[in-house]
Structure formats: structure tokens, C-alpha cells
Motif scaffolding. Structure first.
Motif, PDB file in Angstrom:
ATOM      1  N   SER A   1     -31.288  12.876  -9.161  1.00  0.00           N
ATOM      2  CA  SER A   1     -30.041  13.612  -9.393  1.00  0.00           C
ATOM      3  C   SER A   1     -29.163  12.937 -10.445  1.00  0.00           C
ATOM      4  CB  SER A   1     -29.260  13.729  -8.081  1.00  0.00           C
ATOM      5  OG  SER A   1     -28.848  12.448  -7.620  1.00  0.00           O
ATOM      6  N   ALA A   2     -29.499  11.701 -10.834  1.00  0.00           N
ATOM      7  CA  ALA A   2     -28.662  10.971 -11.789  1.00  0.00           C
ATOM      8  C   ALA A   2     -28.584  11.678 -13.132  1.00  0.00           C
ATOM      9  CB  ALA A   2     -29.201   9.551 -11.967  1.00  0.00           C
ATOM     10  N   LEU A   3     -29.700  12.239 -13.600  1.00  0.00           N
ATOM     11  CA  LEU A   3     -29.695  12.922 -14.892  1.00  0.00           C
ATOM     12  C   LEU A   3     -28.811  14.166 -14.848  1.00  0.00           C
ATOM     13  CD1 LEU A   3     -30.860  12.900 -17.746  1.00  0.00           C
ATOM     14  CD2 LEU A   3     -32.784  14.281 -16.904  1.00  0.00           C
ATOM     15  N   GLY A   4     -28.910  14.917 -13.766  1.00  0.00           N
ATOM     16  CA  GLY A   4     -28.059  16.093 -13.624  1.00  0.00           C
ATOM     17  C   GLY A   4     -26.590  15.728 -13.519  1.00  0.00           C
ATOM     18  N   ILE A   5     -26.298  14.671 -12.787  1.00  0.00           N
ATOM     19  CA  ILE A   5     -24.910  14.222 -12.651  1.00  0.00           C
ATOM     20  C   ILE A   5     -24.354  13.808 -14.004  1.00  0.00           C
ATOM     21  CG2 ILE A   5     -23.459  12.390 -11.696  1.00  0.00           C
ATOM     22  CD1 ILE A   5     -25.255  12.452  -9.208  1.00  0.00           C
ATOM     23  N   SER A   6     -25.163  13.082 -14.773  1.00  0.00           N
ATOM     24  CA  SER A   6     -24.721  12.640 -16.094  1.00  0.00           C
ATOM     25  C   SER A   6     -24.356  13.831 -16.977  1.00  0.00           C
ATOM     26  CB  SER A   6     -25.833  11.816 -16.746  1.00  0.00           C
ATOM     27  OG  SER A   6     -25.492  11.471 -18.076  1.00  0.00           O
ATOM     28  N   ARG A   7     -25.183  14.893 -16.917  1.00  0.00           N
ATOM     29  CA  ARG A   7     -24.875  16.081 -17.733  1.00  0.00           C
ATOM     30  C   ARG A   7     -23.642  16.808 -17.216  1.00  0.00           C
ATOM     31  NH1 ARG A   7     -23.127  18.940 -20.598  1.00  0.00           N
ATOM     32  NH2 ARG A   7     -24.038  20.639 -21.865  1.00  0.00           N
ATOM     33  N   ALA A   8     -23.506  16.902 -15.893  1.00  0.00           N
ATOM     34  CA  ALA A   8     -22.360  17.610 -15.312  1.00  0.00           C
ATOM     35  C   ALA A   8     -21.044  16.905 -15.622  1.00  0.00           C
ATOM     36  CB  ALA A   8     -22.545  17.736 -13.804  1.00  0.00           C
ATOM     37  N   MET A   9     -21.064  15.570 -15.649  1.00  0.00           N
ATOM     38  CA  MET A   9     -19.833  14.829 -15.913  1.00  0.00           C
ATOM     39  C   MET A   9     -19.357  15.008 -17.350  1.00  0.00           C
ATOM     40  SD  MET A   9     -18.880  13.443 -13.055  1.00  0.00           S
ATOM     41  CE  MET A   9     -19.451  15.007 -12.351  1.00  0.00           C
ATOM     42  N   ARG A  10     -20.245  15.448 -18.239  1.00  0.00           N
ATOM     43  CA  ARG A  10     -19.855  15.639 -19.634  1.00  0.00           C
ATOM     44  C   ARG A  10     -19.283  17.034 -19.908  1.00  0.00           C
ATOM     45  NH1 ARG A  10     -24.952  13.272 -20.619  1.00  0.00           N
ATOM     46  NH2 ARG A  10     -25.737  15.240 -21.501  1.00  0.00           N
ATOM     47  N   VAL A  11     -19.300  17.881 -18.900  1.00  0.00           N
ATOM     48  CA  VAL A  11     -18.768  19.233 -19.056  1.00  0.00           C
ATOM     49  C   VAL A  11     -17.235  19.187 -19.079  1.00  0.00           C
ATOM     50  CG1 VAL A  11     -18.590  21.516 -18.006  1.00  0.00           C
ATOM     51  CG2 VAL A  11     -20.770  20.287 -17.953  1.00  0.00           C
ATOM     52  N   GLU A  12     -16.646  19.877 -20.024  1.00  0.00           N
ATOM     53  CA  GLU A  12     -15.178  19.963 -20.137  1.00  0.00           C
ATOM     54  C   GLU A  12     -14.707  21.278 -19.539  1.00  0.00           C
ATOM     55  OE1 GLU A  12     -13.376  17.535 -21.095  1.00  0.00           O
ATOM     56  OE2 GLU A  12     -14.964  16.227 -21.877  1.00  0.00           O
ATOM     57  N   ALA A  13     -13.491  21.255 -19.015  1.00  0.00           N
ATOM     58  CA  ALA A  13     -12.948  22.455 -18.370  1.00  0.00           C
ATOM     59  C   ALA A  13     -12.814  23.630 -19.344  1.00  0.00           C
ATOM     60  CB  ALA A  13     -11.575  22.135 -17.760  1.00  0.00           C
ATOM     61  N   GLN A  14     -12.498  23.348 -20.603  1.00  0.00           N
ATOM     62  CA  GLN A  14     -12.301  24.427 -21.555  1.00  0.00           C
ATOM     63  C   GLN A  14     -13.595  25.146 -21.921  1.00  0.00           C
ATOM     64  OE1 GLN A  14     -11.359  21.318 -21.937  1.00  0.00           O
ATOM     65  NE2 GLN A  14     -11.871  20.422 -23.959  1.00  0.00           N
ATOM     66  N   GLU A  15     -14.751  24.569 -21.534  1.00  0.00           N
ATOM     67  CA  GLU A  15     -16.023  25.203 -21.817  1.00  0.00           C
ATOM     68  C   GLU A  15     -16.175  26.530 -21.057  1.00  0.00           C
ATOM     69  OE1 GLU A  15     -19.476  22.753 -21.501  1.00  0.00           O
ATOM     70  OE2 GLU A  15     -18.492  21.023 -22.426  1.00  0.00           O
ATOM     71  N   VAL A  16     -15.330  26.744 -20.037  1.00  0.00           N
ATOM     72  CA  VAL A  16     -15.395  27.989 -19.279  1.00  0.00           C
ATOM     73  C   VAL A  16     -15.033  29.176 -20.166  1.00  0.00           C
ATOM     74  CG1 VAL A  16     -13.009  28.015 -18.481  1.00  0.00           C
ATOM     75  CG2 VAL A  16     -14.807  29.038 -17.065  1.00  0.00           C
ATOM     76  N   LEU A  17     -14.324  28.907 -21.241  1.00  0.00           N
ATOM     77  CA  LEU A  17     -13.924  29.973 -22.156  1.00  0.00           C
ATOM     78  C   LEU A  17     -14.979  30.264 -23.212  1.00  0.00           C
ATOM     79  CD1 LEU A  17     -10.222  28.806 -22.703  1.00  0.00           C
ATOM     80  CD2 LEU A  17     -11.084  30.510 -21.061  1.00  0.00           C
ATOM     81  N   ALA A  18     -16.028  29.388 -23.270  1.00  0.00           N
ATOM     82  CA  ALA A  18     -17.030  29.553 -24.323  1.00  0.00           C
ATOM     83  C   ALA A  18     -17.903  30.786 -24.036  1.00  0.00           C
ATOM     84  CB  ALA A  18     -17.901  28.305 -24.381  1.00  0.00           C
TER      85      ALA A  18
END
Length: 388
Positions: free
Chosen positions: A371-388
Motif C-alpha cells: 500500500s506504500a506506493l498507493g499512499i505515496s501517490r495519494a499524498m501528492r494529490v492536491e485539493a484543486q485537482e477536483v476541478l480538473a
């Protein structure tokens, strides 16, 4: 509502397929380990049933459980004359084939040894010097049946449980006289083929199977002589006395287990360990790929959670809980698969509670690490990406 459970419900089929794949890999890994334990258990069972103090074997060898050995039958009588020896009996083992089935033939030094140590479940031990046999139940015979070996018929008088050779073949116990006669009947070509097959199986440079001489089947010799010491006898002194004869070696009974595990079964242990590690590595890759894929599909959801003010531990918990759910469900399904499949194996599969706990713990560690790889990717997500 728990986000991990909700996501699993929305992707039930994919979750079930992932769990099945992980369970199959874990079943394979645990089956490999259990098979090795079963091989060791069967081999040591035969050795421990024949409990004695000293093994007198061919000079320059370690004994029949690590390499071929042969000694003259007269060695038994010579051993009986040594001070401190209470009893000595010849041990003779060879191979035979009955209706296309390989089996191991054990010559019991009757009447000095009636085979009272055999693990009988039905019938009785040998009571005559000729024509009687005790067989392992896996060979499919019943009390009173007749088995044809060579030119003679043998009446089945006893059925034993897990009476198996170190090579995994079902065994038949005959009197020493019958076993010697059976061995002497074998054509030289057949003996030579058996020698080559056993040498390949053992990985040994020697080409003579236990209980046969190098010049063919007509001059059979004992595989070893088992020596029981008298109460108070000094084992080291007795062993030294016998070694001084010059043509034999003396091995303590306890050392035979070591020779068996480190010799004949040493290579098997290394191979099974390699395949087990490989299966766990494949499991780790599969779980990592699945968890990462699930995470990538939820990037928009993760961005929305961050926009709503969700803490990182909520997102971390979502990913880790999914990975653990895959691992726990895979472990449970693997136990069910093992319970159904392992009894069908031709060799005994032994899995202790400690083994099961170890495999389960390794799987959970794999899932958390995956799960470490998935966690690493999830932590890089920014809140403003919801508008993309």
C-alpha cells in the motif's frame, strides 16, 4: 460509513478476483513449505521408528540415509561379540516394483527382530521366517491378500500406517531371508538401472543403492547393522572398538537425522525455499499493482476529500484498509483451499499452526508494504485537482 468497505462493495467482482489470485499464490507457497515438512516428517518417522544407539555402516560413508552403504552380514555377529553390545540386527533395504508401483523392501532380521517397532494399524507382526509381509496401507492391500514379488508369493499379515521410505515410496517388510532372496533374483541390468536412478535422486557420485553390491544383484549385502548398547555401556568406547576393524564406520543414531536433513534433503530444502520466496515476491507484486490501480481510480475522490478538509490519515486508512482486506480475505480463502487440496497430494503435507501464523503474518506485511506506493501517490494529490 467506512470508505474502504464502500469501495469494495462497488467493485465486488474485482475484489473477489484479486482475493482468489492472492489465495492461490499463498496456497502454493504454504503447500511448498508443507510438502517439505511432510517429506522430512516421513523420512524421520522411519528413522525414529528404528531407534537404536549405533549404526554400523560401510567404511567411508555416513549411512544409508545420506548415501549408499553396504556391509557384510557377518558384521552383525562380530558386533554381538563386542563388550557393551546388548543386541545387533541387520538392516537391509532395496527397491522393487509391483504392478507398475515402486516400493521399498525392508529386510527385518527375523527372529532377532520381528518388526515390533512397525506402526501397525491392522494385523500382526512377522511370526515366520518365510512368506509373510507387513505393508504400508498406501499400497492398497488387505490382511490375507497375497503379493507376488519375484518368483514367490507373500501373505499380507499386517498393515502399517505411514510406513514410507525416505524417498516417499510405500514400504513392505519381509524377513531378512526373503528380502535377500528377492534381491538376488533381480537381473544385473535391473540393478544397474535402479543404481543409476537412485544416484540421480540422491545427487550422489556413488552408483550403488543400499543393500546391493557393486557387481550386481547376486551378492546382496546388508545396508547397515543396528547396535543396541547394554545399560551403562560407554557409547564412545563401543564405537571406537568397532571402527578399529577398519572396514566399517560407526555413526550415532542422532547423527543420522543430521545426515538425512543436511544431505539427501538439503538440496530439496534449498529448492523449496527458493520457490516459496518467489511466490511471495509475485504476491507482493500483484497486491502492489492492484492497490496502486485502485488508488489511481480514486484520485478524483481523494481530491474531493481533501477539498472537504479530510485529514491525511483518513486517506491513508482508506488505502491500507483495502490492502489489509485483500490480505485477510486471501489468507482465509487459502486455508479453505489448502484443507481441500492438500489431502489429495501423493506426499504428506504438514502445516503446523505456527506455519500458518507465519504465512499469514508475511502476507499482512506484504499488503501493508504494497500500500506504500498507493499512499505515496495519494499524498501528492492536491485539493484543486477536483476541478480538473
Amino acid at each position: 460509513m467506512n470508505l474502504a468497505i464502500r469501495d469494495i462493495r462497488q467493485n465486488t467482482v474485482r475484489f473477489a478476483l484479486t482475493v482468489t489470485g492472492v489465495a492461490l499464490l499463498l496456497t502454493g507457497a504454504s503447500g511448498m513449505g508443507g510438502l517439505y515438512r511432510g517429506v522430512v516428517d516421513d523420512a524421520l518417522r522411519q528413522l525414529r521408528l528404528m531407534k537404536t544407539d549405533l549404526w554400523v555402516v560401510e567404511g567411508g560413508t555416513s549411512g544409508p540415509f545420506s548415501e549408499p552403504s553396504k556391509v557384510p552380514f557377518e558384521v552383525r555377529d562380530r558386533a554381538l561379540g563386542v563388550a557393551g553390545v546388548a543386541n545387533a540386527r541387520s538392516y537391509f533395504e532395496s527397491s522393487a516394483m509391483v504392478q507398475g508401483t515402486n516400493l521399498a523392501v525392508l529386510g527385518v532380521d527375523w527372529p532377532n527382530d520381528r518388526g515390533d517397532w512397525l506402526p501397525l494399524t491392522q494385523g500382526r507382526h512377522l511370526a515366520a521366517g518365510r512368506g509373510e509381509a507387513v505393508v504400508d496401507r498406501s499400497l492398497g492391500y488387505a490382511i490375507g491378500d497375497t503379493m507376488r514379488l519375484g518368483r514367490d508369493d507373500y501373505q499380507i499379515v499386517g498393515i502399517a500406517d505411514r510406513f514410507i521410505s525416505s524417498m516417499g515410496d510405500g514400504m513392505i517388510a519381509l524377513s531378512l531371508a526373503d528380502a535377500r532372496e528377492l534381491q538376488s533374483e533381480r537381473p544385473v541390468a535391473e540393478v544397474r538401472d535402479a543404481n543409476a536412478k537412485r544416484a540421480r535422486a540422491d545427487g550422489s557420485l556413488r552408483t550403488t543403492p543400499p543393500g546391493t553390491s557393486r557387481d550386481g544383484g547376486g551378492s546382496a549385502m546388508a545396508t547397515a547393522v543396528l547396535v543396541d548398547l547394554a545399560p551403562g555401556a560407554d557409547q564412545a568406547v563401543v564405537a571406537r572398538t568397532i571402527r578399529q576393524w577398519g572396514d566399517v564406520n560407526v555413526v550415532p543414531h542422532e547423527a543420522q537425522e543430521t545426515f538425512l536433513l543436511d544431505g539427501r534433503l538439503g538440496r530439496l530444502r534449498a529448492q523449496i525455499l527458493t520457490f516459496t520466496v518467489l511466490l511471495f515476491l509475485i504476491t507482493a507484486l500483484v497486491v502492489t499493482l492492484i492497490v496502486y490501480t485502485l488508488t489511481m481510480e480514486k484520485l478524483h475522490t481523494i481530491a474531493m476529500l481533501k477539498l472537504l478538509g479530510a485529514r491525511d490519515r483518513v486517506i491513508l486508512g482508506l488505502i491500507v484498509q483495502q490492502a489489509l482486506a485483500i490480505g485477510i480475505a486471501g489468507f482465509v480463502v487459502a486455508q479453505v483451499m489448502g484443507a481441500l487440496l492438500f489431502p489429495l497430494f501423493p506426499r504428506t503435507v504438514v502445516l503446523t499452526p505456527g506455519d500458518r501464523a507465519t504465512y499469514g503474518a508475511v502476507l499482512l506485511v506484504i499488503c501493508i508494504a504494497a500500500s506504500a506506493l498507493g499512499i505515496s501517490r495519494a499524498m501528492r494529490v492536491e485539493a484543486q485537482e477536483v476541478l480538473a
